[in-house]
Structures are given as structure tokens and as C-alpha cells.
Motif scaffolding. Structure first.
Motif, PDB file in Angstrom:
ATOM      1  N   UNK A  93      -8.189   4.249  -3.073  1.00  0.00           N
ATOM      2  CA  UNK A  93      -7.560   4.205  -4.396  1.00  0.00           C
ATOM      3  C   UNK A  93      -6.120   4.689  -4.352  1.00  0.00           C
ATOM      4  N   UNK A  94      -5.834   5.584  -3.377  1.00  0.00           N
ATOM      5  CA  UNK A  94      -4.502   6.189  -3.385  1.00  0.00           C
ATOM      6  C   UNK A  94      -3.487   5.410  -2.546  1.00  0.00           C
ATOM      7  N   UNK A  95      -4.004   4.516  -1.711  1.00  0.00           N
ATOM      8  CA  UNK A  95      -3.091   3.688  -0.916  1.00  0.00           C
ATOM      9  C   UNK A  95      -3.833   2.432  -0.524  1.00  0.00           C
ATOM     10  N   UNK A  96      -3.136   1.299  -0.528  1.00  0.00           N
ATOM     11  CA  UNK A  96      -3.791   0.054  -0.114  1.00  0.00           C
ATOM     12  C   UNK A  96      -3.711  -0.128   1.384  1.00  0.00           C
ATOM     13  N   UNK A  99      -7.836   1.891   5.775  1.00  0.00           N
ATOM     14  CA  UNK A  99      -8.991   1.026   5.987  1.00  0.00           C
ATOM     15  C   UNK A  99     -10.202   1.664   5.311  1.00  0.00           C
TER      16      UNK A  99
ATOM     17  N   UNK B 243      -0.530   6.073 -11.250  1.00  0.00           N
ATOM     18  CA  UNK B 243      -1.214   5.310 -10.217  1.00  0.00           C
ATOM     19  C   UNK B 243      -0.824   3.838 -10.297  1.00  0.00           C
ATOM     20  N   UNK B 247       0.979   3.111  -6.965  1.00  0.00           N
ATOM     21  CA  UNK B 247       0.081   2.466  -6.003  1.00  0.00           C
ATOM     22  C   UNK B 247      -0.168   1.009  -6.396  1.00  0.00           C
ATOM     23  N   UNK B 250      -5.337  -3.085  -7.142  1.00  0.00           N
ATOM     24  CA  UNK B 250      -5.977  -3.502  -5.910  1.00  0.00           C
ATOM     25  C   UNK B 250      -5.687  -4.986  -5.652  1.00  0.00           C
ATOM     26  N   UNK B 254      -4.871  -7.510   0.940  1.00  0.00           N
ATOM     27  CA  UNK B 254      -4.592  -6.381   1.796  1.00  0.00           C
ATOM     28  C   UNK B 254      -5.838  -5.891   2.532  1.00  0.00           C
ATOM     29  N   UNK B 256      -8.893  -5.685   5.007  1.00  0.00           N
ATOM     30  CA  UNK B 256      -9.018  -6.153   6.386  1.00  0.00           C
ATOM     31  C   UNK B 256     -10.375  -6.818   6.576  1.00  0.00           C
TER      32      UNK B 256
END
Ligand code: HEM
Ligand code: SF4
Ligand code: SF4
Ligand code: SF4
Lengths: 201, 256
Positions: A93-96, A99, B243, B247, B250, B254, B256
Motif C-alpha cells: 500500500x505504501x509503495x508500488x 513485491x 496517500x 503513492x 494501485x 506494476x 510482477x
């Protein structure tokens, strides 16, 4: 045409809306009581009506919450190693860039959120009923008043986070609460373990 | 926690020593407030009705205590709302205007605004508020309607002995001290009560509550939980906005 998978059943979606609307009505009216907010009172047609609404919507809320256990309780109790890893990356949630480990139908954040709402919901309902219906037991009423308000603090923090994460923060998620489905390709990325278990991957 | 009215705050001074237990005050209150009679049973004491009730805003509490000179000592004390400066009832009440402060410092109520949740009775250190047949709050209102028009409260006006006196709070307290009353019950409690009692003996002897206080859970709720709820809501809304900007939502690609 994109192939869709069903994540939520019809009764689950209906119940979620009953739960969401009743919960928000309770939060708004409860906030009005907590801070004696005249504007919120007028919204409900006065504080007397607001009390009646608050009390009876509370009945709807707890019935709906208990019914939700049918869909969500079992999942919310099961955690595996990937779930534990999920916390290390804060669920992504804090960084895309991080992994995120492969997830099942629900991530541990969602499962814990459900348990928090279930616990706080049962507590707020029981204490609410005590304040509403019990007379002449000061200890019980004072404890209930405290429990009602502590649970309220949980709701007023957890519910907005839930709403943000299921709308703006994760586009496409809201649709699941409308028609219950999402594209298979998206599901494979988001819930690989669930898709594998369902034989779609 | 002195309120703005402290300077011209009015009060009732009760001097139990000179009360003769005639209960004219009970009758006067009923008459002014048009309260119905209450059917009660004889329960072995002249105290009647046995407790405050929706139709009894004040009562004389009769206590019998051991005495050396006489078989028993009989003590009378007027019980009613204390019009606390820091009032637990007002603090907990969820309905604006149901309980309100008059310019004389009295705690009055508005029946129509009360939602009948009955929280106030549980937050009152003196177990004062009662509910009428419709579940609405009732209690002594310091005759706000009379004192607002320059009259004395009905109970005070009728008292034949001066056991009840009404006036400027500060004056009443200092007169009582000059008259040799060592204990002024309610002088400091809860920011200062609007019903003060002049005693030469221990207030406890007369059945007064020692160190009256608003229940600690209510104080905690008021001073900690309420601000926390606002800060919590503000905090998560701000966190969501930050946020979203920092950030962002979603994105599937991105992953993987
Ligand atoms: C079964 C569910 C519930 C019942 C029976 C109930 C009942 C009550 C009652 C009786 C009161 C006192 C004031 C009044 O009489 O209206 C009250 C106040 C309040 N309720 Fe509820 N409630 C319920 C659920 C909720 C929920 C879900 C929330 C918020 C998430 C909430 C938040 C509040 C707040 C903040 C207050 C005012 C605080 C106070 O003055 O005590 N309630 N509730
Ligand atoms: S005595 Fe009780 S009812 Fe009267 S003002 Fe104080 S808290 Fe309120
Ligand atoms: S019963 Fe009435 S006066 Fe008492 S706290 Fe509830 S709304 Fe306020
Ligand atoms: S001040 Fe008025 S309301 Fe209060 S006890 Fe006296 S007569 Fe009754």
C-alpha cells in the motif's frame, strides 16, 4: 469479451449494502449525539427522530453484521506464511515498487479489518442496546457508554480507510460491490492463490 | 471550571440545622410546578415520598442518628438538584438544549429537546434527574421561570424558618461562614454547587455524599475519547489524501 469471475454472490452484495448504509447512518447520527451537532440533528428531522432512527438502524446493522459472518468469518480466521510476509511490505500500500506475496481471496489487512468491525460491531450493538433498554443499573450503563464510544472510535477510523481502499486507492474494486464480478485477468494478478484453488490458473 | 456567570451566580443556601421538617417546600414546589401527588407506602419513616421522583423535585431527607441526650436525633436536609458548575448531566447529554445553563447559573431542562436516553441520571454525582411517564427528564430547575422574573424560588419563599435561602451565591456563602458554620458543603465541589449547605457538624451525618465527583469514565470520555474521535477521523482522511497524492492508486501493470 473479457472473461469475468464472480467474487461476491448476490446475497453478499445486498447484505454489504445494508451493512454499509446502516453503519454510515449510525456513524453520522452517533457523531451528532457525541458533539450535539445541530446540523446533523436537523438532517434527521430533530434529535428525537434521530434517536429513534439511531436505535432501530442499530437493529438492522447488527442483524446484517451477524449475517455477514456467513460470507466472511471463515476466511478471516485463516492466515498463512504469505499473509505474514504481506505485513513486511505493508501490503504494497505504501509503495508500488515492492513485491507483494501472492494472495488468496482476501489479504490479511482485509481479514483483520473484518474481525475488527465484527468485534467492535458486536460491542457497539450490545452496549447500544443496554443504553437504550436498561434502566436503573448505573454501573452497566456507564460501562456501556464507554464501550459504545471506544467502539465508535474504531469505526470512525477503520470505516473511512476501508472506503478509501475499496474505491479511489484500488480502481475496479468498487465494481465487486455492484455486480460481484471482476475480469479474470485482473483476478489472476490480484488473487493468484484463490484462482489456482478455483482451477482457473 | 468556573463558568461565565460565577460573578452573579445565584444559589440556594440550605441550613439543615434550622429545618423543622415541615415539608412546606415540597408542597410549594409541587404547587408551582403543577406536579401530581404520588401514592406511597408507609415505610417506617416520615420521609415521604421516599426519594426524588418525576413529580417530586425536592424532598426532605429524614435521618435518625444515635444521640446521648435523647433516644434519637432527627435530622432534616433538603435534597434537590445541586446546579453543579461542572454538571455531569450536561456533559453526557447527547441532545443540545435538553439541559441548559441559565444566566443565574441554574441547570434547567427543556422537555421537548430531551430525547429520553436517560444518560444524565447515570452521570449525575447526586442521583438527581428523574423521568416522567414519557421518558423525558425532570428535576429541580431552580425555578428559573421565577428567578428570571425577580422572584424567589417557590420552595424558598414558603420556607418558614430560613432553612432555605436564595440569593447571590458569594453573599450566601460568606454570611453562612460569618454565622459560624464551619463546613459549607458544595463551596468548591464540582466547580462549586448552586445548592450549598451550611453545617456545623459532619455533612455525612446528614447523609451527604463525601467528595462528590462525575464518574471517571464520563470524564475520560469527555476529555480523551471525544477529541480522539475527531483527531482520528481527521487523521485518516488526511492520510488517505496524502496517500492518493504521494503513492497514488494501485496499477495492475506494476505487479510482477
Ligand atoms: C445495535 C447498534 C446500536 C444501538 C442499539 C445504539 C444505541 C445508542 C444509544 C441508545 C445511544 C444514546 C443516545 C440515544 O439514545 O440515541 C447511542 C449513542 C451513540 N451511538 Fe449508538 N447504537 C448502535 C450502534 C452504533 C454504531 C454502529 C455507531 C457508530 C459506528 C454508534 C455511535 C454512537 C455514538 C457516537 C453515540 C453518541 C455518544 C454518546 O453520547 O454516548 N452507535 N447509541
Ligand atoms: S446535581 Fe446532578 S442533575 Fe443537578 S446539575 Fe448536578 S449533575 Fe446535573
Ligand atoms: S435523558 Fe434527556 S436530558 Fe438526560 S441526557 Fe438524555 S437527552 Fe439529555
Ligand atoms: S427551586 Fe423551584 S423547582 Fe427547585 S425545588 Fe424549589 S420550588 Fe422546586
Amino acid at each position: 469479451m473479457t472473461e469475468m469471475v464472480r467474487k461476491s454472490s448476490g446475497d453478499e452484495i445486498l447484505n454489504h449494502w445494508v451493512l454499509a448504509v446502516s453503519c454510515i447512518l449510525l456513524i453520522i447520527s452517533g457523531y451528532g449525539f457525541l458533539f450535539q451537532t445541530e446540523a446533523i440533528g436537523s438532517l434527521f428531522g430533530g434529535f428525537n427522530t434521530m434517536k429513534t432512527v439511531h436505535n432501530w438502524v442499530g437493529v438492522v446493522f447488527i442483524l446484517s453484521l451477524l449475517f455477514s459472518m456467513r460470507h466472511s468469518f471463515k476466511d478471516a480466521l485463516e492466515y498463512d506464511e504469505d499473509d505474514r510476509q504481506w505485513f513486511k511490505v505493508a501490503g504494497g500500500y505504501l509503495s508500488h515498487k515492492v513485491k507483494v506475496p501472492p494472495m488468496g481471496k482476501y489479504n490479511p489487512g482485509q481479514k483483520l479489518y473484518y474481525l475488527a468491525i465484527l468485534g467492535a460491531g458486536i460491542a457497539i450493538a450490545l452496549s447500544g442496546f443496554a443504553i437504550w433498554l436498561v434502566q436503573g443499573n448505573q454501573t452497566l450503563i456507564l460501562i456501556s457508554h464507554l464501550v459504545h464510544n471506544v467502539s465508535f472510535c474504531i469505526f470512525i477510523i477503520a470505516v473511512p480507510v476501508h472506503i478509501y481502499l475499496s474505491t479511489l486507492a484500488n480502481p475496479g474494486t468498487f465494481q465487486i460491490m455492484v455486480n460481484g464480478t471482476l475480469p479474470l485477468e485482473v483476478a489472476k494478478k490480484r488473487y493468484p492463490k484463490w484462482m489456482k484453488a478455483a482451477g482457473k490458473m | 471550571m468556573a463558568n461565565d456567570n460565577t460573578k452573579n451566580r445565584k444559589a440556594i443556601l440550605v441550613t439543615p440545622e434550622v429545618c423543622i421538617g415541615c415539608r412546606a417546600c415540597q408542597v410549594a414546589c409541587k404547587s408551582w410546578n403543577q406536579l401530581p401527588g404520588i401514592k406511597t407506602k408507609n415505610n417506617g419513616t416520615y420521609q415521604n415520598p421516599p426519594d426524588l421522583a418525576s413529580a417530586a423535585f425536592n424532598i426532605i431527607r429524614y435521618s435518625e442518628v444515635p444521640s446521648e441526650k435523647n433516644p434519637v436525633r432527627w435530622l432534616f436536609v433538603s435534597r434537590r438538584c445541586m446546579h453543579c458548575d461542572d454538571a455531569g448531566c450536561m456533559k453526557i447529554c447527547p441532545a443540545p438544549g435538553a439541559l441548559y445553563r441559565t444566566k443565574e447559573g441554574a441547570v434547567a431542562f427543556d422537555r421537548d429537546k430531551c430525547i429520553g436516553c436517560k444518560l444524565c441520571v447515570n452521570a449525575c454525582p447526586f442521583d438527581v434527574p428523574r423521568y416522567d411517564a414519557d421518558g423525558k427528564v425532570t428535576k429541580c430547575h431552580l425555578c428559573f421561570d421565577r428567578i428570571g422574573a425577580g422572584m424567589q424560588p417557590a420552595c424558598v419563599k414558603t420556607c418558614p424558618t430560613g432553612a432555605l435561602r436564595f440569593g447571590d451565591r458569594a453573599e450566601l456563602v460568606s454570611t453562612a461562614k460569618k454565622d459560624g458554620f464551619g463546613t459549607i458543603y458544595g463551596e468548591e465541589d464540582l466547580g462549586g454547587l448552586g445548592t450549598v449547605y451550611a453545617f456545623k457538624e459532619e455533612p455525612k451525618l446528614y447523609g451527604m455524599t463525601d467528595d462528590p465527583a462525575i464518574p471517571s469514565s464520563v470524564v475520560f470520555w469527555h476529555t480523551v475519547l471525544k477529541p480522539f474521535a475527531v483527531a482520528g477521523l481527521g487523521g485518516v482522511v488526511a492520510a488517505a489524501a496524502i496517500h492518493y497524492l504521494a503513492v497514488g492508486p494501485h496499477k495492475e501493470e506494476e505487479e510482477v
